[in-house]
Scaffold this active site. Sequence first.
Site, PDB file in Angstrom:
ATOM      1  N   GLU A 132     -16.619  61.971  -9.741  1.00 44.61           N
ATOM      2  CA  GLU A 132     -15.524  62.848 -10.133  1.00 44.61           C
ATOM      3  C   GLU A 132     -15.986  63.741 -11.287  1.00 44.61           C
ATOM      4  OE1 GLU A 132     -11.890  62.436 -12.910  1.00 44.61           O
ATOM      5  OE2 GLU A 132     -11.345  61.472 -11.023  1.00 44.61           O
ATOM      6  N   ARG A 164      -8.385  65.851  -6.495  1.00 48.48           N
ATOM      7  CA  ARG A 164      -9.367  66.332  -7.497  1.00 48.48           C
ATOM      8  C   ARG A 164     -10.103  67.585  -6.993  1.00 48.48           C
ATOM      9  NH1 ARG A 164      -6.630  62.766  -9.484  1.00 48.48           N
ATOM     10  NH2 ARG A 164      -7.419  61.065 -10.792  1.00 48.48           N
ATOM     11  N   SER A 208     -12.473  58.134 -15.029  1.00 46.04           N
ATOM     12  CA  SER A 208     -13.076  57.642 -13.774  1.00 46.04           C
ATOM     13  C   SER A 208     -14.368  58.416 -13.519  1.00 46.04           C
ATOM     14  CB  SER A 208     -12.144  57.883 -12.586  1.00 46.04           C
ATOM     15  OG  SER A 208     -10.924  57.211 -12.752  1.00 46.04           O
TER      16      SER A 208
HETATM   17  P1  FAD Z   1     -13.908  69.925 -19.332  1.00 48.91           P
HETATM   18  O1  FAD Z   1     -14.699  68.680 -19.123  1.00 48.91           O
HETATM   19  O2  FAD Z   1     -14.054  70.622 -20.613  1.00 48.91           O
HETATM   20  O3  FAD Z   1     -14.173  70.911 -18.127  1.00 48.91           O
HETATM   21  C1  FAD Z   1     -14.108  70.460 -16.791  1.00 48.91           C
HETATM   22  C2  FAD Z   1     -14.619  71.559 -15.860  1.00 48.91           C
HETATM   23  O4  FAD Z   1     -13.713  72.659 -15.875  1.00 48.91           O
HETATM   24  C3  FAD Z   1     -15.967  72.131 -16.286  1.00 48.91           C
HETATM   25  O5  FAD Z   1     -16.699  72.443 -15.109  1.00 48.91           O
HETATM   26  C4  FAD Z   1     -15.604  73.404 -17.020  1.00 48.91           C
HETATM   27  O6  FAD Z   1     -16.615  74.391 -16.946  1.00 48.91           O
HETATM   28  C5  FAD Z   1     -14.359  73.855 -16.303  1.00 48.91           C
HETATM   29  N1  FAD Z   1     -13.426  74.549 -17.206  1.00 48.91           N
HETATM   30  C6  FAD Z   1     -12.770  74.015 -18.257  1.00 48.91           C
HETATM   31  N2  FAD Z   1     -11.944  74.920 -18.820  1.00 48.91           N
HETATM   32  C7  FAD Z   1     -12.104  76.067 -18.116  1.00 48.91           C
HETATM   33  C8  FAD Z   1     -11.514  77.363 -18.198  1.00 48.91           C
HETATM   34  N3  FAD Z   1     -10.597  77.677 -19.116  1.00 48.91           N
HETATM   35  N4  FAD Z   1     -11.888  78.290 -17.298  1.00 48.91           N
HETATM   36  C9  FAD Z   1     -12.800  78.000 -16.336  1.00 48.91           C
HETATM   37  N5  FAD Z   1     -13.394  76.791 -16.214  1.00 48.91           N
HETATM   38  C10 FAD Z   1     -13.050  75.834 -17.091  1.00 48.91           C
HETATM   39  N6  FAD Z   1      -8.356  62.928 -14.934  1.00 48.91           N
HETATM   40  C11 FAD Z   1      -7.333  62.768 -14.060  1.00 48.91           C
HETATM   41  O7  FAD Z   1      -7.166  63.576 -13.140  1.00 48.91           O
HETATM   42  N7  FAD Z   1      -6.487  61.706 -14.170  1.00 48.91           N
HETATM   43  C12 FAD Z   1      -6.594  60.793 -15.148  1.00 48.91           C
HETATM   44  O8  FAD Z   1      -5.811  59.858 -15.220  1.00 48.91           O
HETATM   45  C13 FAD Z   1      -7.656  60.945 -16.084  1.00 48.91           C
HETATM   46  N8  FAD Z   1      -7.847  60.034 -17.067  1.00 48.91           N
HETATM   47  C14 FAD Z   1      -8.873  60.188 -17.951  1.00 48.91           C
HETATM   48  C15 FAD Z   1      -9.037  59.233 -18.977  1.00 48.91           C
HETATM   49  C16 FAD Z   1     -10.060  59.371 -19.885  1.00 48.91           C
HETATM   50  C17 FAD Z   1     -10.205  58.344 -20.976  1.00 48.91           C
HETATM   51  C18 FAD Z   1     -10.941  60.473 -19.808  1.00 48.91           C
HETATM   52  C19 FAD Z   1     -12.045  60.656 -20.808  1.00 48.91           C
HETATM   53  C20 FAD Z   1     -10.811  61.414 -18.787  1.00 48.91           C
HETATM   54  C21 FAD Z   1      -9.765  61.275 -17.852  1.00 48.91           C
HETATM   55  N9  FAD Z   1      -9.594  62.186 -16.807  1.00 48.91           N
HETATM   56  C22 FAD Z   1      -8.541  62.048 -15.940  1.00 48.91           C
HETATM   57  C23 FAD Z   1     -10.548  63.305 -16.617  1.00 48.91           C
HETATM   58  C24 FAD Z   1     -10.220  64.517 -17.511  1.00 48.91           C
HETATM   59  O9  FAD Z   1      -9.342  64.174 -18.531  1.00 48.91           O
HETATM   60  C25 FAD Z   1      -9.596  65.663 -16.708  1.00 48.91           C
HETATM   61  O10 FAD Z   1     -10.449  66.059 -15.651  1.00 48.91           O
HETATM   62  C26 FAD Z   1      -9.314  66.878 -17.589  1.00 48.91           C
HETATM   63  O11 FAD Z   1      -8.522  67.795 -16.882  1.00 48.91           O
HETATM   64  C27 FAD Z   1     -10.584  67.552 -18.093  1.00 48.91           C
HETATM   65  O12 FAD Z   1     -10.203  68.450 -19.120  1.00 48.91           O
HETATM   66  P2  FAD Z   1     -11.268  69.110 -20.106  1.00 48.91           P
HETATM   67  O13 FAD Z   1     -10.573  70.271 -20.717  1.00 48.91           O
HETATM   68  O14 FAD Z   1     -11.835  68.123 -21.038  1.00 48.91           O
HETATM   69  O15 FAD Z   1     -12.357  69.593 -19.071  1.00 48.91           O
HETATM   70  N1  EPU Z   2      -9.524  47.604  -9.750  1.00 46.74           N
HETATM   71  C1  EPU Z   2     -10.241  46.438  -9.816  1.00 46.74           C
HETATM   72  N2  EPU Z   2     -11.203  46.338 -10.774  1.00 46.74           N
HETATM   73  C2  EPU Z   2     -11.465  47.343 -11.650  1.00 46.74           C
HETATM   74  C3  EPU Z   2     -10.735  48.539 -11.570  1.00 46.74           C
HETATM   75  C4  EPU Z   2      -9.754  48.645 -10.598  1.00 46.74           C
HETATM   76  O1  EPU Z   2     -10.038  45.519  -9.028  1.00 46.74           O
HETATM   77  O2  EPU Z   2     -12.345  47.170 -12.483  1.00 46.74           O
HETATM   78  C5  EPU Z   2      -8.452  47.710  -8.752  1.00 46.74           C
HETATM   79  C6  EPU Z   2      -7.059  47.655  -9.417  1.00 46.74           C
HETATM   80  O3  EPU Z   2      -6.639  46.325  -9.606  1.00 46.74           O
HETATM   81  C7  EPU Z   2      -6.212  48.420  -8.438  1.00 46.74           C
HETATM   82  C8  EPU Z   2      -7.183  49.482  -7.885  1.00 46.74           C
HETATM   83  O4  EPU Z   2      -8.500  48.986  -8.113  1.00 46.74           O
HETATM   84  O5  EPU Z   2      -5.814  47.598  -7.393  1.00 46.74           O
HETATM   85  C9  EPU Z   2      -7.007  50.856  -8.504  1.00 46.74           C
HETATM   86  O6  EPU Z   2      -7.176  50.772  -9.922  1.00 46.74           O
HETATM   87  P1  EPU Z   2      -6.281  51.643 -10.940  1.00 46.74           P
HETATM   88  O7  EPU Z   2      -4.853  51.559 -10.567  1.00 46.74           O
HETATM   89  O8  EPU Z   2      -6.674  51.260 -12.316  1.00 46.74           O
HETATM   90  O9  EPU Z   2      -6.654  53.151 -10.679  1.00 46.74           O
HETATM   91  P2  EPU Z   2      -7.993  53.857 -10.172  1.00 46.74           P
HETATM   92  O10 EPU Z   2      -7.886  54.086  -8.707  1.00 46.74           O
HETATM   93  O11 EPU Z   2      -9.193  53.147 -10.667  1.00 46.74           O
HETATM   94  C10 EPU Z   2      -7.033  56.261 -10.379  1.00 46.74           C
HETATM   95  C11 EPU Z   2      -7.510  57.564 -10.954  1.00 46.74           C
HETATM   96  C12 EPU Z   2      -7.252  57.581 -12.445  1.00 46.74           C
HETATM   97  C13 EPU Z   2      -5.758  57.431 -12.693  1.00 46.74           C
HETATM   98  C14 EPU Z   2      -5.299  56.101 -12.085  1.00 46.74           C
HETATM   99  C15 EPU Z   2      -3.807  55.893 -12.196  1.00 46.74           C
HETATM  100  C16 EPU Z   2      -9.311  58.360  -9.570  1.00 46.74           C
HETATM  101  C17 EPU Z   2     -10.781  58.536  -9.427  1.00 46.74           C
HETATM  102  N3  EPU Z   2      -8.912  57.747 -10.683  1.00 46.74           N
HETATM  103  O12 EPU Z   2      -7.854  55.249 -10.943  1.00 46.74           O
HETATM  104  O13 EPU Z   2      -7.685  58.823 -12.962  1.00 46.74           O
HETATM  105  O14 EPU Z   2      -5.465  57.446 -14.075  1.00 46.74           O
HETATM  106  O15 EPU Z   2      -5.649  56.067 -10.687  1.00 46.74           O
HETATM  107  O16 EPU Z   2      -3.144  56.669 -11.259  1.00 46.74           O
HETATM  108  O17 EPU Z   2      -8.551  58.791  -8.707  1.00 46.74           O
HETATM  109  C18 EPU Z   2      -9.586  59.941 -13.826  1.00 46.74           C
HETATM  110  O18 EPU Z   2      -9.464  60.713 -12.865  1.00 46.74           O
HETATM  111  O19 EPU Z   2     -10.467  60.083 -14.714  1.00 46.74           O
HETATM  112  C19 EPU Z   2      -8.662  58.828 -13.949  1.00 46.74           C
HETATM  113  C20 EPU Z   2      -8.716  57.938 -14.934  1.00 46.74           C
END
Ligand code: FAD
Ligand code: EPU
Length: 336
Positions: free
Chosen positions: A320, A154, A224
């Site tokens: 994050e 990240r 997250s």
């Molecule tokens: P924004 O929130 O709009 O922006 C994020 C940051 O980037 C801000 O500081 C903004 O100023 C900057 N920024 C955005 N666009 C630009 C640009 N064009 N130029 C310069 N700066 C810019 N993340 C993961 O890594 N893995 C996951 O599995 C994951 N799962 C998610 C699930 C859910 C339900 C949600 C709500 C979020 C999840 N995220 C996850 C976090 C998020 O989706 C990512 O970080 C995503 O890349 C953010 O995109 P955004 O365009 O909405 O960013």
């Molecule tokens: N767990 C629990 N209880 C909970 C949640 C998780 O026990 O309430 C345990 C799960 O059972 C598992 C471990 O924690 O053993 C990890 O959980 P999970 O696989 O759901 O993933 P995570 O580590 O919580 C990360 C990323 C996610 C990404 C998933 C899948 C970060 C901060 N988050 O979550 O990214 O989608 O792995 O790869 O690294 C995001 O960045 O916003 C995000 C959703």
Amino acid sequence: MKQKIPNTFALDVFANNVITVTSVDQLKQVWKNNPLNQPIMIIGEGSNTLFTCDFAGTVVVNRIRGVTITETDDEWHLRVGAGEIWHEVVAQSIQQNIPGLENLALIPGCVGSAPIQNIGAYGVEFQKVADYVELLELATGNIITVTDGQYGYRESIFKQKYSIGYAVIYVGIKLTKQWQPILTYGELRNFDANKVTAKVIFDKVCEIRRSKLPDPKVLGNGGSFFKNPVVDKKIADSLLEKYPNMPIYPQANNQIKLAAGWLIDQCGLKGYQIGGAAVHEQQALVLVNKNRATAQDVVELARYIHKTVLQKFSVNLSPEIRFIGRTDEIDVTHYL
Ligand code: FAD
Ligand code: EPU
């Protein structure tokens, strides 16, 4: 009149102006037409951003679109406008039989944010497919192409050296034609690597995500909330003595990544609520806007979680989500 800032937490937060741009020229104009030198912030979908209060300036919503695909004998090359929706690009590439992005399906947000955050899920991070990032240097109008994003968990150079004063305008993605499935994540391990297709992995990732993570259109959230903490092996070993079932993910240099969701869950915080903000019942690492939460509710809940995990495990969680204040990003170490 102030305008509402788009954000997936569904918080009522406002800026002096919210302007959507669809081209690089429009983006340049916003900078030129800022005579009062008000703060300006660029966002995609606001899915990784917590506006802790109203923003005293202009929020620019990037919707620079366009996907161009070229190929060599070995690779596909995608040049994608930073305002494209990430999941749509993933879904279209799979539909066109271009594999490589399937593990990153259904991540909310725009393509421009993917390198900034080095998005990651189910065993793959953006850096695996990164080719280049095109930046607009806002003060000069110059375009800079960065090929070494200095990616980490990240983390990237776009959060450091190229953070203030630069906009991501296009992202280059390269996908090898020697595709190999990545099946390291729990539920994906059951697939046969010799038979599975990218489409099957794509569908499975979507299914897993839908079962755990709330859809922001239904329940406001930012994914997250905290990063998974990375600690020295010694610390992980002493925790494992007490909690032998604790999930661990070994990293390079004798470091261990812990699961923040597990730590929060073990503190009994699933469902815990402050004001309208709550810890998600299915995934403790996700904080949700359960009932008209204010930004302060979310901040207080985050602070409570941080304190509780620190007391029980002596592990310091860092967010994050990016915290934004009246004019700028806030240093969260003073906040929690
Ligand atoms: P924004 O929130 O709009 O922006 C994020 C940051 O980037 C801000 O500081 C903004 O100023 C900057 N920024 C955005 N666009 C630009 C640009 N064009 N130029 C310069 N700066 C810019 N993340 C993961 O890594 N893995 C996951 O599995 C994951 N799962 C998610 C699930 C859910 C339900 C949600 C709500 C979020 C999840 N995220 C996850 C976090 C998020 O989706 C990512 O970080 C995503 O890349 C953010 O995109 P955004 O365009 O909405 O960013
Ligand atoms: N767990 C629990 N209880 C909970 C949640 C998780 O026990 O309430 C345990 C799960 O059972 C598992 C471990 O924690 O053993 C990890 O959980 P999970 O696989 O759901 O993933 P995570 O580590 O919580 C990360 C990323 C996610 C990404 C998933 C899948 C970060 C901060 N988050 O979550 O990214 O989608 O792995 O790869 O690294 C995001 O960045 O916003 C995000 C959703």
